[in-house]
Design a protein around this motif. Structure first.
Motif, PDB file in Angstrom:
ATOM      1  N   LYS A 103      25.074  -4.456  -9.702  1.00 22.72           N
ATOM      2  CA  LYS A 103      26.245  -4.101 -10.490  1.00 22.72           C
ATOM      3  C   LYS A 103      26.494  -2.616 -10.341  1.00 22.72           C
ATOM      4  O   LYS A 103      25.569  -1.806 -10.411  1.00 22.72           O
ATOM      5  N   THR A 104      27.750  -2.261 -10.138  1.00 30.46           N
ATOM      6  CA  THR A 104      28.119  -0.850 -10.044  1.00 30.46           C
ATOM      7  C   THR A 104      28.276  -0.284 -11.453  1.00 30.46           C
ATOM      8  O   THR A 104      28.272  -1.022 -12.444  1.00 30.46           O
ATOM      9  N   ALA A 105      28.455   1.023 -11.528  1.00 34.11           N
ATOM     10  CA  ALA A 105      28.659   1.681 -12.817  1.00 34.11           C
ATOM     11  C   ALA A 105      29.910   1.152 -13.517  1.00 34.11           C
ATOM     12  O   ALA A 105      30.000   1.158 -14.743  1.00 34.11           O
ATOM     13  N   GLU A 106      30.876   0.676 -12.727  1.00 32.75           N
ATOM     14  CA  GLU A 106      32.111   0.118 -13.293  1.00 32.75           C
ATOM     15  C   GLU A 106      31.957  -1.352 -13.656  1.00 32.75           C
ATOM     16  O   GLU A 106      32.953  -2.036 -13.919  1.00 32.75           O
TER      17      GLU A 106
END
Length: 155
Positions: A120-123
């Protein structure tokens, strides 16, 4: 004699229901991804037509509802059911999520099981790394799990 048969039937039914209750099948990819990352386990994406697909029902009966599979699944994967029912209702969000994953992984038939690792990305955007897929395999849980183990070892 009837009393013994009724008791035996109730005992077997109870054991079967307990085995089914032991597994958690997620339907929300975001939550399943969080668990997968936290536990460092690949996700097990089960594409099914739960209320119409005969091979899906057979796979569940012959493999997914067995004690061997239940133990293996708890130790090795995060289970996600991506259902495409004809009669049962689903929320629009679940329908959209399932259709997007079906298209992304190019699922053409049922049952299909994809094993994926996720990040999962920070977004909060989910990125999937496909490890491999399988479907119905004759031979019961041992044969099915043998193929599954070969796939998840790629993680």
């Amino acid at each position: 004699m009837k009393k013994i048969l009724v008791i035996a039937f109730l005992t077997l039914t109870s054991m079967s229901m307990q085995a089914q209750e032991e597994l958690t099948w997620h339907t929300d990819m975001s939550k399943a991804t969080d668990i997968s990352i936290k536990e460092n386990k690949p996700m097990f994406l089960f594409f099914t037509g739960s209320d119409w697909c005969g091979w899906c029902i057979r796979l569940q009966k012959e493999v997914f509802k067995t004690p061997e599979f239940i133990k293996w699944a708890k130790d090795n994967v995060v289970l996600v059911e991506l259902d495409f029912p004809r009669k049962n209702n689903q929320t629009d969000a679940v329908k959209a999520q399932n259709a997007q994953l079906q298209q992304q992984l190019q699922v053409r038939g049922y049952p299909t099981v994809w094993f994926v690792s996720a990040t999962k990305t920070a977004e909060a955007k989910i990125s999937l790394n496909a490890l491999g897929s399988t479907g119905y395999v004759a031979g019961g849980p041992q044969a099915w799990l043998s193929g599954a183990n070969q796939i998840i070892q790629k993680k």
